[in-house]
Structure formats: structure tokens, C-alpha cells
Design an enzyme around this catalytic site. Structure first.
Site, PDB file in Angstrom:
ATOM      1  N   HIS A   1       0.712  -1.264   0.097  1.00 30.85           N
ATOM      2  CA  HIS A   1       0.074   0.021   0.208  1.00 30.85           C
ATOM      3  C   HIS A   1       0.896   1.577  -0.019  1.00 30.85           C
ATOM      4  CE1 HIS A   1      -3.535  -2.381   0.823  1.00 30.85           C
ATOM      5  NE2 HIS A   1      -2.768  -2.922   1.729  1.00 30.85           N
TER       6      HIS A   1
HETATM    7  O1  RIB Z   1      -4.535   0.203   4.786  1.00 22.10           O
HETATM    8  C1  RIB Z   1      -3.281   0.131   4.470  1.00 22.10           C
HETATM    9  C2  RIB Z   1      -2.582   1.452   5.409  1.00 22.10           C
HETATM   10  O2  RIB Z   1      -2.778   1.079   6.628  1.00 22.10           O
HETATM   11  C3  RIB Z   1      -1.242   1.229   5.323  1.00 22.10           C
HETATM   12  O3  RIB Z   1      -0.728   2.551   5.337  1.00 22.10           O
HETATM   13  C4  RIB Z   1      -0.542   0.771   6.160  1.00 22.10           C
HETATM   14  O4  RIB Z   1       0.693   0.776   6.674  1.00 22.10           O
HETATM   15  C5  RIB Z   1      -1.458   1.093   7.444  1.00 22.10           C
HETATM   16  O5  RIB Z   1      -1.203   2.488   7.929  1.00 22.10           O
END
Ligand code: RIB
Ligand code: CA
Length: 321
Positions: A247
Site C-alpha cells: 500500500h
Molecule cells: O490500509 C493500509 C494502510 O494502513 C497502510 O498505510 C498501512 O501501513 C496501514 O497504515
């Protein structure tokens, strides 16, 4: 880090809650020639804020970027109780494997730093937000309009047409602090949202991580293999697929290489009260003649990504480090 004459080195602040994918995102941002990381602000999210600061300092030691300052930010969301994600990132946030703590200490407070830097460098700084948006919301509350001084806010968060990852409809960063997400998304800054709809397209399987580590014995592949083991196990037991989604590195890619993403202008708002929908992003897709009558505020939103290219650049960075 070489100064590439062909890429404008974009001065960048990373706001993180490290977290394994935050760690990979930090490495990608530090190595990407398009970005010039000036500072790292930490926020409570995947792990409590002090643990996040410890991880950020330790990662900069490991990556050889000890000159980048780290700032300690909000220890809790604006309204809701803190949410953490040890089931994904481990209790220590780095996969609960050997991780060397740094002897360094944070330089100062995240909100002070964001307000100061955005006030001094109007129209110059990109802020890449990879955790709950509490620090950015507190900066805007302290100095109304300060977020509009950013050249761009690039925000990993939310989900538009895809399912959530912490509830059926909410993504973790927006779920953890929906009040902050709503405030930042409504601040009127130049904003690019990088939702699960595209970050969920950039994943790597455990078998590929192990193959990469076997073929290339580098600090980067060793870190990736060790730190991702907890998240891989969680994914395998909950979804049946042993793979992790990248992500945060994908959001960094959107800041560094925007040409790899399809972007639409959407009117978005964030649910803050919902018992089962807190953090949900509401996109007003009605074909109204008068946009001003739509719910929420207009922001740019990534709706497509050249996932293979982004993954290859992340892979190159991990192998090359
Ligand atoms: O949903 C994914 C996000 O939430 C990413 O930034 C992960 O590191 C958590 O912070
Ligand atoms: Ca994160």
C-alpha cells in the site's frame, strides 16, 4: 543519493506509522531520484507513536540515511480510541524479527515541523501521508489553511469501489482517524488520494519474496523476507492467499511517478459517526449539473495503476539496497 538532472527533485515530507509497508515506502522514497526526502513525521497507527519513532530512526540507520530528521507526532486520533495493527505488522511494527534500535532521538514535534515547513516553503513541498491523518489535521487546526501551502498532499487511504481492509467498507488509515481524514480531505489542498482500489493491485506473494531473497542476498531482500513474515501469515490464514499488499510504496510511487497512475476528479467525503461505517469514503458520483451541490469536496483520486511497473520498481529498489 545522486542528483538526476532530468528529474526535478521534489522536496518531500513522509508522514508514517511504520509498519512494514511504511518501511518499504521510506526506502523507495529515499532511493527514488524524483523525490528529495527532507523529513519524516511519525503518527500513531500501525503501532503506538513512540514505537513508530523507534522504527523510523532504526530504519534510517539501516538504510544509511541518518541525516534525515524524524519527528514525533500524535499519540492518538482526534476523537476515536487508538487502533493498532499488531496482527499484520507484529507487536514491534517490523514483523517481530530482529530489528536494531537506533541511538538517535526524534528532532522535535511533527505538527510543529509540518506547520513550520509548509509555512516557510509555500507551494514547494509534497507531503506523502502513509498513516492516519492526525498530524496533518492537527497542523491545519493550529494554522488554518496551512495544508493549502503544500505543492500536493499524496494520501494513502480510503477505498472507493473496492472493499475495505479493516472493516467491510473502511481502510485502516481512514478508519483509525476518520475525523482527521475528513478534515484533511476537506482542507482544499491539492490532494491526490491513493486508495485500496489501486494499492490493492500492487502485491507480492510469499513465494516471490523467498525467491527474491534466495537469488539476491542484499540487506533489502533480507529485510523484506524477515519483516513480511508476520503479514504473510496473517494474509494466508484470513484470505487463503500468502501475499502482502504494498500500500504505502504504491503511494510513494504515485508521488514519484504519477505517469503510472490513472486519476479522476471525485467528490469525496468521509463517514465519522457510523457504528459500522466509520472511515468509509463516500464518493458522490451523481451526474449533477451543479458540482457544488455534490457531497464532500473535489480531490484527485487514483483509479488505475500500471501495477507491474510499480512492482518492478519496488523490486529493483529492494534488490538494489
Ligand atoms: O490500509 C493500509 C494502510 O494502513 C497502510 O498505510 C498501512 O501501513 C496501514 O497504515
Ligand atoms: Ca502506513
Amino acid at each position: 543519493m545522486s542528483q538526476n538532472p532530468y528529474y526535478p527533485m521534489i522536496p518531500t515530507i513522509l508522514d508514517v506509522d511504520p509498519g512494514v509497508d511504511d518501511a518499504l515506502a521510506m526506502l523507495l522514497a529515499l532511493k527514488a531520484e524524483a523525490l528529495s526526502v527532507r523529513g519524516i513525521t511519525v503518527v500513531s497507527g500501525n503501532v503506538p507513536v513512540d514505537r513508530g519513532v523507534r522504527n523510523a530512526l532504526g530504519l534510517l540507520d539501516m538504510f544509511g540515511f541518518q541525516d534525515i530528521p524524524v519527528y514525533r507526532g500524535a499519540g492518538r486520533p482526534l476523537v476515536r480510541e487508538p487502533s493498532h495493527a499488531p496482527h499484520v505488522h507484529g507487536l514491534d511494527g517490523m514483523g517481530d524479527v530482529e530489528f536494531t534500535a537506533s541511538k538517535a532521538t526524534p528532532t522535535g514535534d511533527s505538527v510543529d515541523y509540518l506547520v513550520e515547513m509548509l509555512g516557510l516553503h509555500r507551494g514547494e513541498l509534497v507531503v506523502v501521508a502513509l498513516g492516519p491523518l492526525t498530524n496533518l489535521a492537527l497542523a491545519e487546526a493550529r494554522r488554518p489553511g496551512v495544508l493549502r501551502n503544500a505543492l500536493k498532499l499524496v494520501i494513502m487511504g480510503g477505498c472507493i469501489r473496492s472493499a475495505g481492509n479493516v472493516t467491510a467498507v473502511s481502510e485502516f488509515n481512514f478508519y483509525a482517524d476518520p475525523h482527521a481524514a475528513r478534515a484533511v480531505m476537506g482542507a482544499g489542498a491539492e490532494t491526490l488520494v491513493v486508495p485500496l482500489d489501486v494499492t490493492g493491485e500492487v502485491g507480492i506473494a510469499g513465494v516471490e519474496i523467498r525467491r527474491l531473497a534466495a537469488a539476491h542476498q542484499t540487506p533489502g531482500t533480507r529485510f523484506l523476507k524477515a519483516a513480511s513474515s508476520n503479514a504473510l501469515g496473517f494474509a494466508a490464514t484470513t484470505t487463503g492467499t500468502e501475499a502482502i499488499k504494498l500500500h504505502d510504496p504504491t503511494a510513494v510511487a504515485a508521488a514519484a511517478w504519477p505517469e503510472l497512475f490513472d486519476v479522476e476528479r471525485l467528490w469525496l467525503d468521509v463517514e465519522v459517526q457510523g457504528e459500522i461505517t466509520a472511515g468509509q469514503v463516500v464518493a458522490d458520483l451523481r451526474p449533477l449539473l451543479d458540482p457544488a451541490s455534490r457531497q464532500g469536496r473535489p480531490v484527485s483520486c487514483c483509479v488505475g495503476v500500471q501495477a507491474d511497473v510499480v512492482l518492478e520498481r519496488i523490486r529493483e529498489m529492494v534488490v538494489g539496497f
